[in-house]
Design a protein around this motif. Sequence first.
Motif, PDB file in Angstrom:
ATOM      1  N   GLU A  89       0.707  -1.210  -0.128  1.00  0.00           N
ATOM      2  CA  GLU A  89      -0.001  -0.273   0.083  1.00  0.00           C
ATOM      3  C   GLU A  89       0.778   1.230  -0.078  1.00  0.00           C
ATOM      4  OE1 GLU A  89      -3.103   0.332   2.907  1.00  0.00           O
ATOM      5  OE2 GLU A  89      -3.822  -1.829   2.847  1.00  0.00           O
ATOM      6  N   GLY A  92       2.418   1.992  -3.479  1.00  0.00           N
ATOM      7  CA  GLY A  92       1.142   2.441  -4.250  1.00  0.00           C
ATOM      8  C   GLY A  92       1.088   4.060  -4.038  1.00  0.00           C
ATOM      9  N   VAL A  93       1.179   4.516  -2.743  1.00  0.00           N
ATOM     10  CA  VAL A  93       1.136   5.986  -2.489  1.00  0.00           C
ATOM     11  C   VAL A  93       2.314   6.395  -2.874  1.00  0.00           C
ATOM     12  CG1 VAL A  93       1.116   7.563  -0.591  1.00  0.00           C
ATOM     13  CG2 VAL A  93      -0.536   5.501  -0.690  1.00  0.00           C
ATOM     14  N   PHE A  96       2.384   6.986  -6.604  1.00  0.00           N
ATOM     15  CA  PHE A  96       1.356   7.892  -7.157  1.00  0.00           C
ATOM     16  C   PHE A  96       1.679   9.146  -7.788  1.00  0.00           C
ATOM     17  CE2 PHE A  96      -2.187  10.363  -6.704  1.00  0.00           C
ATOM     18  CZ  PHE A  96      -3.307   9.819  -7.788  1.00  0.00           C
ATOM     19  N   TYR A  97       3.004   9.572  -6.711  1.00  0.00           N
ATOM     20  CA  TYR A  97       3.160  11.111  -6.932  1.00  0.00           C
ATOM     21  C   TYR A  97       4.362  11.249  -7.652  1.00  0.00           C
ATOM     22  CZ  TYR A  97      -0.083  11.581  -3.105  1.00  0.00           C
ATOM     23  OH  TYR A  97      -1.465  11.457  -2.405  1.00  0.00           O
ATOM     24  N   SER A 404      -5.443  11.844  -0.050  1.00  0.00           N
ATOM     25  CA  SER A 404      -3.884  12.177   0.049  1.00  0.00           C
ATOM     26  C   SER A 404      -3.714  12.541   1.483  1.00  0.00           C
ATOM     27  CB  SER A 404      -3.564  13.420  -0.874  1.00  0.00           C
ATOM     28  OG  SER A 404      -2.398  13.608  -0.671  1.00  0.00           O
ATOM     29  N   GLN A 408      -3.699   7.801   1.707  1.00  0.00           N
ATOM     30  CA  GLN A 408      -3.890   6.890   0.585  1.00  0.00           C
ATOM     31  C   GLN A 408      -3.537   7.417  -0.622  1.00  0.00           C
ATOM     32  OE1 GLN A 408      -5.472   4.219   1.688  1.00  0.00           O
ATOM     33  NE2 GLN A 408      -6.035   4.699   3.612  1.00  0.00           N
ATOM     34  N   ARG A 409      -3.666   6.763  -1.635  1.00  0.00           N
ATOM     35  CA  ARG A 409      -3.644   7.409  -3.138  1.00  0.00           C
ATOM     36  C   ARG A 409      -4.472   8.656  -3.375  1.00  0.00           C
ATOM     37  NH1 ARG A 409      -1.135   4.142  -7.119  1.00  0.00           N
ATOM     38  NH2 ARG A 409      -2.599   4.574  -8.624  1.00  0.00           N
ATOM     39  N   GLU A 411      -6.681   9.455  -5.074  1.00  0.00           N
ATOM     40  CA  GLU A 411      -7.958   9.270  -6.082  1.00  0.00           C
ATOM     41  C   GLU A 411      -9.513  10.024  -5.530  1.00  0.00           C
ATOM     42  OE1 GLU A 411      -7.875   4.909  -6.175  1.00  0.00           O
ATOM     43  OE2 GLU A 411      -5.993   5.057  -7.559  1.00  0.00           O
ATOM     44  N   CYS A 562      -5.916   9.601 -12.818  1.00  0.00           N
ATOM     45  CA  CYS A 562      -5.325   8.784 -11.950  1.00  0.00           C
ATOM     46  C   CYS A 562      -5.705   7.410 -12.202  1.00  0.00           C
ATOM     47  CB  CYS A 562      -6.194   9.227 -10.397  1.00  0.00           C
ATOM     48  SG  CYS A 562      -7.859   8.633 -10.489  1.00  0.00           S
TER      49      CYS A 562
END
Length: 631
Positions: A89, A92-93, A96-97, A404, A408-409, A411, A562
């Motif tokens: 997890e 994944g975060v 994402f950025y 965010s 979390q991601r 989204e 996203c």
Amino acid sequence: MDLRYTDAAPSDAEREAVDALLGAPPSGWEGGAERTDEDLRWARGGAWAAKDRRDQLLPALHTVNDRVGWISEGALNYICRRLTVPPAEAYGVATFYAMFSVRPRPAKVLHVCTDLACAARGSAAVCADLTDRLGPPGTPAEGAVWQESPCLGLCERAPAALLLQAGAEPSGAGADGTEGPASGETLRHSAVVAPATAPALAAAARSPREAPAEPAAAAAVPQAGDPALVLLRRIGTVDPESLDDYRATGGYSALRRAFALGPAGVIREVLDAGLVGRGGAAFPTGRKWQATAQQADGPHYLVCNADESEPGTFKDRVLMEGDPFALIEAMTIAGYAIGAQRGFVYLRGEYPRAHERLDNAITRARARGLLGPDVLGQGYAFDIEIRRGAGAYICGEETAIFNSIEGQRGEPRSKPPFPVEKGLFGKPTAVNNVETLVNVLPILEHGAAAYAATGTETSTGTKLFCVSGQVARPGVYELPFGADLKDLLDLAGPPERLRAVLLGGAAGGFVRPDELDVPLTFEGTRAAGTTLGSGVVLVLDDTVELPRVLLRIAEFFRDESCGQCVPCRVGTVRQEEALHRIVDRTGAAAAEDIALMREVGQAMRDASICGLGQTAWNAVESAIDRLGVYK
């Protein structure tokens, strides 16, 4: 990465950076050097207790990235142990950025803007020259690496670049205001190079100290000093780091009146003033505050959306850099009105100077009793925390901000429930952008009737416009609602051979040279078939290749989607593919792809979860229909 922890260990610098933010690990179960006999007898906390710490994931990723320059497997593993987050997890975060890297890279990263305003001012030539000097983007050279970047919010000085250098000492956990920044994160060295040239960028890459000094915020306000200004009146005339200067020019008189009116009275004033959101949606601010305040569930939260990532937008940056105490006062008023005791500023990661100015303002306000457990001795507790974004346009969407901040991601969430019912941490939340919030100050200082007397019946007050592109005097302009586009361009100095004006940014629409009489109001631009959006006014002359501009818009939306919903994830790619095919074609050869884009664009507009997919086709559609591109 796996759902399980790995054996990878953090470096001493990574461990020190994380511990400076989170404190020393309380046990071996949470990242301590070794597990003691007591740790082996019983485990404290666990996943349920860790839920309260998940929101520290993004600050922890920032502090490692700022200290080392990238996030190693060992650092990510250590962060996950400290916060009891599954590594998969957290990975994944982190991925994402755009500002984070999970691969080794130099401590110095040079972000060179290639977006709309900078492209119109020659960023392509700068990048070509920089490639000759330092190699292609992503190639380490001279202890640095450069990469192309979406809009950096420096459009008035285009073409622009931002240099970020990791390695700063940990700042200490300053979230309570006792020490360190209000975000409690490590801060890295930064330098802005704008207008950018390849020699200046190469010199800055060798040593950030060789970068030219950044000009004052007033340089972005051509009207600075004009007595008719309302929102921009202090910029260029008041020291943005001095609370005394702010108070000497009327600062905190609005908050005192708010306490005299009471929460319901403040909301009534905002409703009577007709203030609507300045981020593009134009939702009545008073109704949003009223709906939040009426929720029985608690606590309530206030979030300031300072993640202005729409290409061509930089007004909020100028406000935060030039008048930061105004935002702090306005957030305090908003928090009081909705019954919140905690506010968050979700700030663009590409705005280091705004971060410094806001951090200073928050610290000084706390020291004077203007934030904290007893604001102005009124028995009202309110405090503000800064949370940095990390390069994700989608996090300008209000529910993506919640994800965010929560770790979390970023989204968007499906609505309903709406933020006023279940927002940040599942609690009632009001979200407003910077410009919207600072408009509350003149409403309370002069009264709702005086505020509503400016502008039009449905678009009251003044509006900030971000003018960039081929104009003589780019910058942030403040005009009353109702002025027309020609008035604004006359102030900025239009080009001799105007080709088009893009209103509202990448999600907006084009206006022809014969349509400059369009009134700059929400209802006026809507009637003209375009949008006011966040106030972007990008001016293009006939030297600009419009097909290339449209392709850059399509690339932007493809990159920033996203990927959560199929219409946007697939549609933005199909739109870009079609534009690539027809970028140099016209007439019948382009007709088939134009028909395909219309179908895809309508599907995105109808079925996407959030505004990104719903507006990704707008600018391309308006260029085809209004400007006759590809005919």
